[in-house]
Scaffold this motif. Structure first.
Motif, PDB file in Angstrom:
ATOM      1  N   GLU A  77      23.546  47.397  47.428  1.00  0.00           N
ATOM      2  CA  GLU A  77      23.720  48.579  46.589  1.00  0.00           C
ATOM      3  C   GLU A  77      25.204  48.917  46.483  1.00  0.00           C
ATOM      4  OE1 GLU A  77      21.479  50.261  44.881  1.00  0.00           O
ATOM      5  OE2 GLU A  77      19.763  49.081  45.604  1.00  0.00           O
ATOM      6  N   ILE A  78      25.694  49.148  45.265  1.00  0.00           N
ATOM      7  CA  ILE A  78      27.088  49.523  45.062  1.00  0.00           C
ATOM      8  C   ILE A  78      27.285  50.954  45.549  1.00  0.00           C
ATOM      9  CG2 ILE A  78      28.886  49.934  43.344  1.00  0.00           C
ATOM     10  CD1 ILE A  78      27.636  47.719  41.661  1.00  0.00           C
ATOM     11  N   THR A  79      28.172  51.123  46.528  1.00  0.00           N
ATOM     12  CA  THR A  79      28.372  52.456  47.106  1.00  0.00           C
ATOM     13  C   THR A  79      29.689  53.093  46.690  1.00  0.00           C
ATOM     14  OG1 THR A  79      29.410  51.558  49.104  1.00  0.00           O
ATOM     15  CG2 THR A  79      27.008  51.802  49.122  1.00  0.00           C
ATOM     16  N   ARG A  80      30.679  52.283  46.314  1.00  0.00           N
ATOM     17  CA  ARG A  80      31.955  52.867  45.909  1.00  0.00           C
ATOM     18  C   ARG A  80      32.756  51.863  45.093  1.00  0.00           C
ATOM     19  NH1 ARG A  80      36.596  55.798  49.717  1.00  0.00           N
ATOM     20  NH2 ARG A  80      37.881  56.522  47.997  1.00  0.00           N
ATOM     21  N   VAL A  81      33.508  52.391  44.140  1.00  0.00           N
ATOM     22  CA  VAL A  81      34.387  51.571  43.320  1.00  0.00           C
ATOM     23  C   VAL A  81      35.815  52.051  43.526  1.00  0.00           C
ATOM     24  CG1 VAL A  81      34.987  50.851  40.985  1.00  0.00           C
ATOM     25  CG2 VAL A  81      32.580  51.154  41.602  1.00  0.00           C
ATOM     26  N   PHE A  82      36.716  51.112  43.823  1.00  0.00           N
ATOM     27  CA  PHE A  82      38.128  51.418  44.019  1.00  0.00           C
ATOM     28  C   PHE A  82      38.904  50.879  42.814  1.00  0.00           C
ATOM     29  CE2 PHE A  82      36.068  51.012  48.071  1.00  0.00           C
ATOM     30  CZ  PHE A  82      36.564  52.064  48.829  1.00  0.00           C
ATOM     31  N   GLY A  83      39.584  51.784  42.117  1.00  0.00           N
ATOM     32  CA  GLY A  83      40.328  51.393  40.928  1.00  0.00           C
ATOM     33  C   GLY A  83      41.790  51.745  41.021  1.00  0.00           C
ATOM     34  N   ALA A  84      42.389  52.022  39.872  1.00  0.00           N
ATOM     35  CA  ALA A  84      43.824  52.299  39.815  1.00  0.00           C
ATOM     36  C   ALA A  84      44.203  53.523  40.639  1.00  0.00           C
ATOM     37  CB  ALA A  84      44.250  52.482  38.361  1.00  0.00           C
ATOM     38  N   ASP A  85      43.326  54.508  40.711  1.00  0.00           N
ATOM     39  CA  ASP A  85      43.631  55.723  41.473  1.00  0.00           C
ATOM     40  C   ASP A  85      43.763  55.445  42.969  1.00  0.00           C
ATOM     41  OD1 ASP A  85      43.596  57.154  39.143  1.00  0.00           O
ATOM     42  OD2 ASP A  85      41.545  57.894  39.399  1.00  0.00           O
ATOM     43  N   GLU A  86      43.119  54.369  43.443  1.00  0.00           N
ATOM     44  CA  GLU A  86      43.186  54.004  44.861  1.00  0.00           C
ATOM     45  C   GLU A  86      44.205  52.903  45.127  1.00  0.00           C
ATOM     46  OE1 GLU A  86      39.662  56.120  43.929  1.00  0.00           O
ATOM     47  OE2 GLU A  86      40.212  54.133  43.187  1.00  0.00           O
ATOM     48  N   GLY A  87      45.043  52.624  44.146  1.00  0.00           N
ATOM     49  CA  GLY A  87      46.103  51.641  44.336  1.00  0.00           C
ATOM     50  C   GLY A  87      45.783  50.252  43.829  1.00  0.00           C
ATOM     51  N   PHE A  88      44.676  50.097  43.099  1.00  0.00           N
ATOM     52  CA  PHE A  88      44.296  48.776  42.599  1.00  0.00           C
ATOM     53  C   PHE A  88      44.585  48.685  41.103  1.00  0.00           C
ATOM     54  CE2 PHE A  88      41.823  49.391  46.430  1.00  0.00           C
ATOM     55  CZ  PHE A  88      41.912  48.158  47.051  1.00  0.00           C
ATOM     56  N   SER A  89      45.877  48.682  40.787  1.00  0.00           N
ATOM     57  CA  SER A  89      46.291  48.616  39.388  1.00  0.00           C
ATOM     58  C   SER A  89      46.316  47.184  38.874  1.00  0.00           C
ATOM     59  CB  SER A  89      47.680  49.245  39.226  1.00  0.00           C
ATOM     60  OG  SER A  89      48.629  48.586  40.062  1.00  0.00           O
ATOM     61  N   SER A  90      46.302  46.203  39.786  1.00  0.00           N
ATOM     62  CA  SER A  90      46.312  44.791  39.418  1.00  0.00           C
ATOM     63  C   SER A  90      45.091  44.109  40.027  1.00  0.00           C
ATOM     64  CB  SER A  90      47.590  44.112  39.924  1.00  0.00           C
ATOM     65  OG  SER A  90      47.638  42.751  39.554  1.00  0.00           O
ATOM     66  N   MET A  91      44.563  43.132  39.337  1.00  0.00           N
ATOM     67  CA  MET A  91      43.341  42.466  39.773  1.00  0.00           C
ATOM     68  C   MET A  91      43.519  41.776  41.122  1.00  0.00           C
ATOM     69  SD  MET A  91      41.068  39.667  37.691  1.00  0.00           S
ATOM     70  CE  MET A  91      39.563  38.972  38.368  1.00  0.00           C
ATOM     71  N   VAL A  92      42.591  42.026  42.045  1.00  0.00           N
ATOM     72  CA  VAL A  92      42.573  41.348  43.337  1.00  0.00           C
ATOM     73  C   VAL A  92      41.942  39.974  43.154  1.00  0.00           C
ATOM     74  CG1 VAL A  92      41.616  41.378  45.670  1.00  0.00           C
ATOM     75  CG2 VAL A  92      42.495  43.487  44.656  1.00  0.00           C
ATOM     76  N   ARG A  93      42.621  38.935  43.684  1.00  0.00           N
ATOM     77  CA  ARG A  93      42.137  37.571  43.497  1.00  0.00           C
ATOM     78  C   ARG A  93      41.728  36.886  44.802  1.00  0.00           C
ATOM     79  NH1 ARG A  93      43.009  35.537  38.492  1.00  0.00           N
ATOM     80  NH2 ARG A  93      44.326  36.728  37.082  1.00  0.00           N
ATOM     81  N   PHE A  94      42.075  37.473  45.922  1.00  0.00           N
ATOM     82  CA  PHE A  94      41.756  36.843  47.207  1.00  0.00           C
ATOM     83  C   PHE A  94      41.678  37.943  48.260  1.00  0.00           C
ATOM     84  CE2 PHE A  94      41.982  34.145  50.883  1.00  0.00           C
ATOM     85  CZ  PHE A  94      41.521  32.900  50.466  1.00  0.00           C
ATOM     86  N   ILE A  95      40.722  37.833  49.193  1.00  0.00           N
ATOM     87  CA  ILE A  95      40.564  38.817  50.257  1.00  0.00           C
ATOM     88  C   ILE A  95      40.406  38.089  51.582  1.00  0.00           C
ATOM     89  CG2 ILE A  95      39.214  40.761  51.130  1.00  0.00           C
ATOM     90  CD1 ILE A  95      38.120  41.161  48.307  1.00  0.00           C
TER      91      ILE A  95
END
Length: 375
Positions: free
Chosen positions: A135-153
Protein backbone atom coordinates in the motif's frame (compact mmCIF):
# COMPACT_ATOMS: atom_id res chain seq x y z
CA UNK A 1 24.03 -22.21 -22.33
CA UNK A 2 26.90 -20.33 -20.76
CA UNK A 3 30.47 -21.29 -21.54
CA UNK A 4 33.94 -20.46 -20.35
CA UNK A 5 36.46 -20.68 -23.15
CA UNK A 6 40.05 -21.58 -22.36
CA UNK A 7 41.90 -18.63 -20.81
CA UNK A 8 38.85 -16.39 -21.31
CA UNK A 9 37.37 -15.44 -17.93
CA UNK A 10 34.13 -13.85 -19.20
CA UNK A 11 31.12 -15.80 -20.45
CA UNK A 12 28.77 -13.81 -22.70
CA UNK A 13 25.05 -14.51 -22.83
CA UNK A 14 23.09 -12.59 -25.44
CA UNK A 15 21.33 -12.91 -28.77
CA UNK A 16 23.61 -15.72 -29.90
CA UNK A 17 22.60 -17.77 -26.84
CA UNK A 18 18.88 -16.96 -27.10
CA UNK A 19 18.85 -14.07 -24.61
CA UNK A 20 18.20 -10.39 -25.50
CA UNK A 21 21.15 -8.06 -25.92
CA UNK A 22 19.39 -4.92 -24.64
CA UNK A 23 19.43 -5.76 -20.92
CA UNK A 24 19.16 -3.02 -18.28
CA UNK A 25 18.78 -4.42 -14.77
CA UNK A 26 19.38 -7.69 -12.90
CA UNK A 27 18.14 -9.52 -9.80
CA UNK A 28 18.53 -13.01 -8.33
CA UNK A 29 15.80 -15.06 -6.63
CA UNK A 30 16.21 -17.67 -3.90
CA UNK A 31 16.71 -20.48 -6.41
CA UNK A 32 19.68 -18.75 -8.01
CA UNK A 33 17.68 -17.82 -11.09
CA UNK A 34 18.75 -14.56 -12.72
CA UNK A 35 16.03 -12.13 -13.78
CA UNK A 36 16.82 -9.44 -16.34
CA UNK A 37 14.84 -6.36 -17.31
CA UNK A 38 15.05 -5.80 -21.04
CA UNK A 39 14.30 -2.87 -23.32
CA UNK A 40 11.19 -3.59 -25.38
CA UNK A 41 11.15 -7.35 -24.72
CA UNK A 42 9.88 -7.66 -21.18
CA UNK A 43 11.29 -9.58 -18.22
CA UNK A 44 13.57 -12.56 -18.86
CA UNK A 45 14.98 -15.27 -16.64
CA UNK A 46 17.76 -17.85 -16.73
CA UNK A 47 17.82 -20.74 -14.26
CA UNK A 48 21.01 -22.34 -12.87
CA UNK A 49 20.29 -25.30 -15.19
CA UNK A 50 20.30 -23.00 -18.21
CA UNK A 51 16.55 -22.80 -18.88
CA UNK A 52 15.48 -19.47 -20.36
CA UNK A 53 12.08 -17.80 -20.52
CA UNK A 54 10.29 -14.47 -20.54
CA UNK A 55 7.21 -12.57 -19.41
CA UNK A 56 6.01 -9.77 -21.69
CA UNK A 57 2.96 -7.63 -22.36
CA UNK A 58 1.07 -10.64 -23.70
CA UNK A 59 1.35 -12.13 -20.21
CA UNK A 60 0.05 -9.02 -18.46
CA UNK A 61 3.27 -7.04 -18.05
CA UNK A 62 2.19 -3.37 -18.25
CA UNK A 63 5.18 -2.37 -20.41
CA UNK A 64 7.71 -4.18 -22.56
CA UNK A 65 10.62 -2.21 -21.11
CA UNK A 66 11.64 -3.17 -17.55
CA UNK A 67 13.88 -0.57 -15.88
CA UNK A 68 14.00 -1.62 -12.20
CA UNK A 69 13.95 -4.93 -10.32
CA UNK A 70 13.64 -6.04 -6.72
CA UNK A 71 12.86 -9.53 -5.40
CA UNK A 72 11.27 -9.83 -1.98
CA UNK A 73 11.99 -12.50 0.65
CA UNK A 74 9.01 -14.55 -0.57
CA UNK A 75 10.36 -14.38 -4.16
CA UNK A 76 7.70 -11.91 -5.24
CA UNK A 77 9.23 -9.92 -8.09
CA UNK A 78 8.77 -6.18 -8.25
CA UNK A 79 9.33 -5.08 -11.85
CA UNK A 80 9.40 -1.34 -12.50
CA UNK A 81 8.82 -0.25 -16.07
CA UNK A 82 9.46 2.77 -18.28
CA UNK A 83 5.83 3.72 -18.73
CA UNK A 84 3.61 1.12 -17.09
CA UNK A 85 4.31 1.50 -13.38
CA UNK A 86 5.08 -1.60 -11.29
CA UNK A 87 4.18 -5.23 -11.88
CA UNK A 88 4.19 -7.86 -9.14
CA UNK A 89 5.02 -11.39 -10.26
CA UNK A 90 4.83 -14.70 -8.45
CA UNK A 91 5.78 -18.05 -9.97
CA UNK A 92 6.51 -16.24 -13.24
CA UNK A 93 2.97 -14.87 -13.43
CA UNK A 94 1.84 -11.25 -13.20
CA UNK A 95 -0.43 -11.09 -10.15
CA UNK A 96 -1.04 -7.33 -9.88
CA UNK A 97 0.12 -3.89 -11.01
CA UNK A 98 0.54 -0.45 -9.45
CA UNK A 99 0.18 2.66 -11.62
CA UNK A 100 -0.67 6.34 -11.35
CA UNK A 101 -4.27 5.30 -10.87
CA UNK A 102 -3.22 3.66 -7.60
CA UNK A 103 -1.23 6.64 -6.37
CA UNK A 104 2.14 6.42 -8.13
CA UNK A 105 3.27 9.94 -9.07
CA UNK A 106 4.51 8.59 -12.41
CA UNK A 107 4.50 5.32 -14.36
CA UNK A 108 8.22 5.74 -15.17
CA UNK A 109 10.16 3.75 -12.55
CA UNK A 110 13.95 3.85 -12.17
CA UNK A 111 14.71 2.11 -8.86
CA UNK A 112 13.06 -0.16 -6.28
CA UNK A 113 14.68 -0.81 -2.89
CA UNK A 114 13.53 -2.85 0.12
CA UNK A 115 15.02 -1.58 3.38
CA UNK A 116 15.95 -3.68 6.42
CA UNK A 117 12.55 -3.00 8.01
CA UNK A 118 10.71 -4.35 4.98
CA UNK A 119 9.58 -0.99 3.59
CA UNK A 120 9.80 -0.64 -0.18
CA UNK A 121 11.00 2.60 -1.73
CA UNK A 122 10.14 3.23 -5.36
CA UNK A 123 11.81 5.99 -7.38
CA UNK A 124 9.76 7.41 -10.24
CA UNK A 125 10.15 10.43 -12.50
CA UNK A 126 7.55 12.18 -10.32
CA UNK A 127 9.06 11.47 -6.92
CA UNK A 128 9.82 8.71 -4.43
CA UNK A 129 7.07 6.50 -3.00
CA UNK A 130 7.06 4.58 0.28
CA UNK A 131 5.10 1.31 0.10
CA UNK A 132 4.17 -0.82 3.12
CA UNK A 133 2.28 -4.10 2.73
CA UNK A 134 1.79 -3.21 -0.93
CA UNK A 135 0.00 0.00 0.00
CA UNK A 136 1.34 3.45 -0.94
CA UNK A 137 1.70 5.35 2.33
CA UNK A 138 3.61 8.48 1.33
CA UNK A 139 4.94 10.30 -1.70
CA UNK A 140 8.09 12.43 -1.51
CA UNK A 141 8.38 15.10 -4.19
CA UNK A 142 10.02 18.45 -4.82
CA UNK A 143 8.86 19.83 -1.47
CA UNK A 144 10.89 17.11 0.30
CA UNK A 145 14.02 17.77 -1.73
CA UNK A 146 13.38 15.44 -4.67
CA UNK A 147 13.53 17.94 -7.51
CA UNK A 148 15.51 15.53 -9.72
CA UNK A 149 14.65 11.93 -10.57
CA UNK A 150 16.21 9.31 -8.29
CA UNK A 151 17.89 6.57 -10.33
CA UNK A 152 19.60 4.40 -7.73
CA UNK A 153 19.05 3.64 -4.03
CA UNK A 154 21.38 1.96 -1.54
CA UNK A 155 21.27 1.67 2.26
CA UNK A 156 23.67 2.07 5.18
CA UNK A 157 23.39 -0.07 8.33
CA UNK A 158 22.66 3.14 10.24
CA UNK A 159 19.23 3.46 8.60
CA UNK A 160 20.24 5.89 5.87
CA UNK A 161 19.20 5.70 2.23
CA UNK A 162 21.55 7.06 -0.42
CA UNK A 163 19.66 8.22 -3.49
CA UNK A 164 21.49 9.01 -6.73
CA UNK A 165 20.17 11.88 -8.84
CA UNK A 166 21.31 14.28 -11.55
CA UNK A 167 21.41 16.99 -8.89
CA UNK A 168 23.67 15.25 -6.38
CA UNK A 169 23.52 12.45 -3.82
CA UNK A 170 20.63 12.60 -1.34
CA UNK A 171 21.19 11.36 2.21
CA UNK A 172 17.78 10.33 3.52
CA UNK A 173 16.81 9.23 7.04
CA UNK A 174 14.47 6.21 7.08
CA UNK A 175 13.33 6.79 10.68
CA UNK A 176 12.64 10.51 10.27
CA UNK A 177 11.50 10.11 6.67
CA UNK A 178 13.26 13.27 5.61
CA UNK A 179 16.24 14.43 3.60
CA UNK A 180 19.32 15.00 5.77
CA UNK A 181 21.39 16.69 3.08
CA UNK A 182 22.23 16.64 -0.60
CA UNK A 183 25.91 16.22 -1.48
CA UNK A 184 26.86 18.16 -4.61
CA UNK A 185 29.78 19.71 -6.46
CA UNK A 186 29.80 22.42 -3.80
CA UNK A 187 30.80 19.74 -1.28
CA UNK A 188 33.58 18.42 -3.50
CA UNK A 189 31.85 15.91 -5.81
CA UNK A 190 33.32 15.80 -9.30
CA UNK A 191 29.83 16.20 -10.75
CA UNK A 192 26.24 16.47 -9.54
CA UNK A 193 25.26 13.60 -11.85
CA UNK A 194 25.48 10.51 -9.62
CA UNK A 195 24.77 7.19 -11.33
CA UNK A 196 25.34 4.57 -8.63
CA UNK A 197 26.36 3.96 -5.03
CA UNK A 198 27.60 1.05 -2.96
CA UNK A 199 27.87 0.78 0.84
CA UNK A 200 30.62 -1.58 2.00
CA UNK A 201 30.80 -3.64 5.19
CA UNK A 202 32.50 -0.78 7.05
CA UNK A 203 29.73 1.66 6.16
CA UNK A 204 31.83 3.58 3.61
CA UNK A 205 29.72 4.92 0.74
CA UNK A 206 31.26 4.58 -2.72
CA UNK A 207 29.83 7.04 -5.23
CA UNK A 208 29.92 6.45 -8.97
CA UNK A 209 29.60 9.46 -11.26
CA UNK A 210 28.15 9.14 -14.73
CA UNK A 211 31.10 11.07 -16.14
CA UNK A 212 33.14 12.01 -13.07
CA UNK A 213 34.65 8.77 -11.79
CA UNK A 214 34.67 7.58 -8.20
CA UNK A 215 34.28 9.25 -4.81
CA UNK A 216 34.49 7.80 -1.30
CA UNK A 217 32.41 9.05 1.63
CA UNK A 218 33.58 7.86 5.05
CA UNK A 219 31.46 9.59 7.67
CA UNK A 220 31.91 13.28 7.02
CA UNK A 221 35.06 12.84 4.89
CA UNK A 222 34.61 12.95 1.12
CA UNK A 223 37.52 11.85 -1.07
CA UNK A 224 37.39 12.17 -4.86
CA UNK A 225 39.71 10.02 -6.98
CA UNK A 226 41.61 11.79 -9.74
CA UNK A 227 43.13 10.61 -13.01
CA UNK A 228 46.54 10.53 -11.34
CA UNK A 229 45.29 7.71 -9.10
CA UNK A 230 45.04 5.52 -12.24
CA UNK A 231 41.65 3.92 -11.73
CA UNK A 232 41.26 3.67 -15.49
CA UNK A 233 37.55 4.51 -15.51
CA UNK A 234 35.66 7.81 -15.43
CA UNK A 235 32.09 6.63 -16.00
CA UNK A 236 30.78 4.40 -13.20
CA UNK A 237 27.23 3.14 -13.74
CA UNK A 238 27.45 0.12 -11.44
CA UNK A 239 29.52 -1.00 -8.42
CA UNK A 240 29.72 -4.44 -6.79
CA UNK A 241 32.25 -6.11 -4.49
CA UNK A 242 33.30 -9.74 -4.80
CA UNK A 243 34.07 -12.10 -1.92
CA UNK A 244 37.81 -11.37 -2.14
CA UNK A 245 37.43 -7.64 -1.51
CA UNK A 246 37.70 -6.47 -5.11
CA UNK A 247 35.40 -3.82 -6.52
CA UNK A 248 34.01 -4.24 -10.01
CA UNK A 249 33.09 -1.03 -11.77
CA UNK A 250 30.97 -1.01 -14.90
CA UNK A 251 30.74 2.13 -17.01
CA UNK A 252 29.76 3.48 -20.37
CA UNK A 253 33.06 2.42 -21.92
CA UNK A 254 34.75 -0.23 -19.82
CA UNK A 255 34.76 -2.67 -16.92
CA UNK A 256 37.48 -2.38 -14.27
CA UNK A 257 38.43 -4.35 -11.15
CA UNK A 258 40.29 -2.70 -8.23
CA UNK A 259 40.87 -3.94 -4.69
CA UNK A 260 39.15 -2.09 -1.85
CA UNK A 261 42.50 -2.11 -0.03
CA UNK A 262 44.16 -0.20 -2.88
CA UNK A 263 41.36 2.36 -2.98
CA UNK A 264 41.46 2.86 0.77
CA UNK A 265 45.24 3.27 0.73
CA UNK A 266 45.02 6.07 -1.83
CA UNK A 267 42.21 7.80 0.06
CA UNK A 268 44.25 7.68 3.28
CA UNK A 269 47.39 9.02 1.60
CA UNK A 270 49.37 5.80 2.03
CA UNK A 271 49.89 5.25 -1.70
CA UNK A 272 49.55 7.43 -4.80
CA UNK A 273 47.82 5.06 -7.20
CA UNK A 274 45.89 1.81 -7.49
CA UNK A 275 46.47 -1.36 -9.45
CA UNK A 276 43.52 -1.80 -11.80
CA UNK A 277 42.59 -4.65 -14.11
CA UNK A 278 40.79 -3.43 -17.22
CA UNK A 279 38.67 -5.87 -19.19
CA UNK A 280 38.28 -5.90 -22.97
CA UNK A 281 36.73 -8.05 -25.67
CA UNK A 282 39.86 -10.24 -25.47
CA UNK A 283 38.58 -11.39 -22.08
CA UNK A 284 35.31 -12.60 -23.60
CA UNK A 285 33.17 -9.46 -23.36
CA UNK A 286 31.14 -8.72 -26.46
CA UNK A 287 30.73 -5.22 -25.07
CA UNK A 288 32.31 -3.55 -22.04
CA UNK A 289 29.61 -0.91 -21.92
CA UNK A 290 27.34 -1.16 -18.87
CA UNK A 291 24.52 1.32 -19.59
CA UNK A 292 23.28 1.69 -16.00
CA UNK A 293 21.16 4.58 -14.87
CA UNK A 294 18.72 2.19 -13.18
CA UNK A 295 18.84 -0.27 -10.26
CA UNK A 296 20.71 -2.43 -10.70
CA UNK A 297 22.95 -3.23 -13.70
CA UNK A 298 25.39 -5.52 -11.83
CA UNK A 299 25.17 -8.11 -9.07
CA UNK A 300 27.16 -10.73 -7.20
CA UNK A 301 25.48 -14.13 -7.59
CA UNK A 302 25.29 -16.52 -4.64
CA UNK A 303 27.83 -18.63 -6.55
CA UNK A 304 30.30 -15.73 -6.32
CA UNK A 305 30.06 -14.92 -10.03
CA UNK A 306 29.77 -11.32 -11.17
CA UNK A 307 26.82 -10.69 -13.50
CA UNK A 308 26.62 -7.55 -15.63
CA UNK A 309 24.04 -6.12 -18.00
CA UNK A 310 25.83 -4.77 -21.07
CA UNK A 311 24.73 -3.39 -24.42
CA UNK A 312 25.48 -6.83 -25.93
CA UNK A 313 23.63 -9.00 -23.42
CA UNK A 314 24.73 -10.39 -20.09
CA UNK A 315 28.35 -10.99 -19.13
CA UNK A 316 29.33 -13.42 -16.38
CA UNK A 317 32.73 -13.45 -14.67
CA UNK A 318 34.10 -16.00 -12.22
CA UNK A 319 36.47 -13.88 -10.07
CA UNK A 320 38.45 -16.97 -9.05
CA UNK A 321 39.77 -17.22 -12.61
CA UNK A 322 41.31 -13.73 -12.44
CA UNK A 323 44.82 -13.38 -10.98
CA UNK A 324 44.71 -11.26 -7.83
CA UNK A 325 47.67 -9.15 -8.91
CA UNK A 326 48.62 -7.65 -12.24
CA UNK A 327 51.43 -9.48 -13.98
CA UNK A 328 54.85 -8.13 -12.99
CA UNK A 329 57.54 -8.95 -15.47
CA UNK A 330 61.23 -8.36 -15.98
CA UNK A 331 62.01 -5.27 -18.02
CA UNK A 332 64.21 -5.97 -21.04
CA UNK A 333 66.60 -3.21 -22.19
CA UNK A 334 66.70 -3.30 -26.00
CA UNK A 335 69.05 -0.44 -26.81
CA UNK A 336 70.71 2.67 -25.38
CA UNK A 337 71.60 5.85 -27.29
CA UNK A 338 73.72 8.78 -26.16
CA UNK A 339 73.12 11.96 -28.16
CA UNK A 340 71.32 9.77 -30.74
CA UNK A 341 74.36 7.50 -31.13
CA UNK A 342 73.69 3.80 -30.49
CA UNK A 343 75.96 2.48 -27.76
CA UNK A 344 77.36 -1.03 -27.58
CA UNK A 345 76.18 -3.99 -25.50
CA UNK A 346 73.41 -3.14 -23.07
CA UNK A 347 75.04 -5.44 -20.52
CA UNK A 348 77.72 -2.81 -19.79
CA UNK A 349 77.07 0.80 -20.77
CA UNK A 350 79.55 3.63 -20.65
CA UNK A 351 78.09 7.05 -21.38
CA UNK A 352 80.63 9.56 -22.69
CA UNK A 353 81.28 12.69 -20.66
CA UNK A 354 79.36 15.82 -21.70
CA UNK A 355 76.52 13.71 -23.14
CA UNK A 356 73.44 15.91 -23.54
CA UNK A 357 70.72 13.23 -23.84
CA UNK A 358 70.27 9.53 -23.15
CA UNK A 359 67.56 7.41 -24.82
CA UNK A 360 66.67 3.92 -23.55
CA UNK A 361 64.54 1.47 -25.54
CA UNK A 362 62.88 -1.14 -23.32
CA UNK A 363 60.10 -3.70 -23.39
CA UNK A 364 58.28 -6.19 -21.23
CA UNK A 365 57.36 -9.23 -23.35
CA UNK A 366 53.92 -10.76 -22.76
CA UNK A 367 51.54 -12.77 -24.89
CA UNK A 368 48.38 -11.66 -23.05
CA UNK A 369 46.88 -8.49 -21.53
CA UNK A 370 49.78 -6.21 -22.39
CA UNK A 371 47.78 -3.20 -21.11
CA UNK A 372 47.84 -4.67 -17.59
CA UNK A 373 51.62 -5.02 -17.33
CA UNK A 374 53.30 -2.93 -14.65
CA UNK A 375 57.02 -2.31 -14.23
Amino acid sequence: GLFLADNVPVAPFGDEEGFPDATFVLAEDSSGTIWAGVEGRGLWWKTPKGDVGAVDTRDGLPSGSVSALMIGPDDTIWAGTFNGGIAWLKDRQVIDTVTVEDGLPSNQVAAIHRDVAGNVWVATSGGVVLIRDREITRVFGADEGFSSMVRFISESPTGTLWMSTDAGLIEFSIDRQETVRTITEADGLGSNIVASTYVDAEGVVWIGGRNSGLARLDGATLFVYEQTHRLGIDSIMGIVEDTDGYFWFGGRRRVVRISREDLNSVAKGITDEVTSRQFTTRDGFRSTRVPGGFKQPMLVHTSGEIWMATTSGLAVVDPTTIPTQSEVGEVRIEAVRADETLLGSVQQIEVPAATQSVEIDYSLPSLTNAEDLRF
